[in-house]
Scaffold this active site. Structure first.
Site, mmCIF file in Angstrom:
data_model
loop_
_atom_site.group_PDB
_atom_site.id
_atom_site.type_symbol
_atom_site.label_atom_id
_atom_site.label_comp_id
_atom_site.label_asym_id
_atom_site.label_seq_id
_atom_site.Cartn_x
_atom_site.Cartn_y
_atom_site.Cartn_z
ATOM 1 N N GLU A 26 -18.043 30.912 3.372
ATOM 2 C CA GLU A 26 -19.496 30.805 3.348
ATOM 3 C C GLU A 26 -19.890 29.407 3.819
ATOM 4 O OE1 GLU A 26 -23.074 31.585 0.091
ATOM 5 O OE2 GLU A 26 -21.158 30.786 -0.615
ATOM 6 N N LYS A 84 -26.323 38.055 3.018
ATOM 7 C CA LYS A 84 -25.987 37.988 1.590
ATOM 8 C C LYS A 84 -27.061 38.672 0.756
ATOM 9 C CE LYS A 84 -24.614 34.516 -1.881
ATOM 10 N NZ LYS A 84 -24.454 33.046 -2.074
ATOM 11 N N CYS A 102 -19.711 35.386 -1.482
ATOM 12 C CA CYS A 102 -19.728 34.541 -2.681
ATOM 13 C C CYS A 102 -20.275 35.237 -3.926
ATOM 14 C CB CYS A 102 -20.493 33.255 -2.379
ATOM 15 S SG CYS A 102 -20.114 31.881 -3.526
#
Length: 275
Positions: free
Chosen positions: A43, A115, A157
């Site tokens: 990321e 995301k 993440c």
């Protein structure tokens, strides 16, 4: 046997995208030279900058982005499938997308993932984050075909804490699930390995987790400890530190079907009424 050599690259990205790419390239070349056909980075690969005003002044739309063009050329030069873990892309509404890009060996973008679950947490002291102040969350889960026909599920993440997303990727056919990350040190110490292994076991998938690590130019510190995990929860490769580096493992993709046949919980349990 479908055996896919895979590399995970750990970085310590800073504010300048070109400098970050220059730091990553020797590791990418090393991975490609070792025979890796799939390479993944963390990321915030292109930019790690918590200064909101400075980042917005520098970030533009995806079309014509010079760094994306450069990462595509890197995939083409090395002849690999390259998952650039994420970078900020202007969303057009005063925010950015935290977006992954998956390049094929011709340097073409074959998949994107924004995301979904944003890191809005209060850890205490100075460790407080409101990713949603800056980032526009995505709404679409993504599974894409990669090398050797392997199905790759894309996450980023904080997504790792949301098991239903991973179950949906497995049910959509994902054999490998990527978790490019920039975990904080406190949460990394406590939860990083446990969460990754749990997601691998629950879904019967390989999990590849390239991480940011160390003290960054913008003052943030991240955990590192990148990992590759098999569908039975076994750690195939890991870094035991937060320095830039890489790990490589051969993924026997036939193990996915084997693990899922042995324990089919990934398909979902019986329906029930909530309390």
């Amino acid at each position: 046997m479908r055996r896919l050599r895979t590399a995970v690259v750990q970085l310590r990205s800073g504010i300048e995208p070109a400098a970050n790419r220059a730091a990553a390239m020797p590791l990418l070349r090393e991975a490609a030279s070792a025979g890796a056909r799939l390479i993944a980075t963390p990321e915030n690969t292109t930019r790690m900058d918590r200064n909101r005003a400075r980042m917005f002044a520098a970030v533009g739309p995806e079309k014509g982005d010079p760094e994306l063009l450069a990462w595509g050329r890197a995939a083409q030069e090395l002849g690999v499938w390259l998952l650039m873990g994420s970078g900020p892309i202007a969303a057009g509404d005063g925010k950015v997308f935290n977006r992954s890009f998956f390049f094929d060996p011709d340097g073409r973008i074959v998949a994107r993932y924004d995301k979904i679950n944003l890191f809005d947490v209060t850890l205490g002291g100075t460790e407080n984050y409101r990713e949603s102040d800056t980032v526009q969350g995505g709404g679409q889960a993504v599974v894409v075909e990669g090398p050797m026909g392997a199905k790759l599920g894309l996450t980023i993440c904080y997504d790792v804490r949301f098991a239903p997303l991973y179950a949906s990727l497995a049910r959509a056919g994902a054999e490998i699930i990527a978790v490019p990350a920039a975990f904080t040190v406190p949460t990394g110490q406590a939860h990083w390995e446990i969460l990754l292994r749990a997601r691998a076991i629950e879904t019967g998938s390989f999990v590849i987790a390239p991480a940011q690590g160390g003290q960054h130019e913008d003052g943030r510190a991240t955990w590192g400890h990148s990992m590759i995990i098999d569908p039975w929860g076994k750690v195939l490769a890991q870094l035991d530190h937060d320095e830039p580096g890489l790990i490589i493992a051969d993924l026997d993709l036939d193990e996915v079907a084997s693990a899922r046949a042995r324990i089919p919980a990934w398909q979902g349990g019986r329906e029930f009424k909530a309390p």
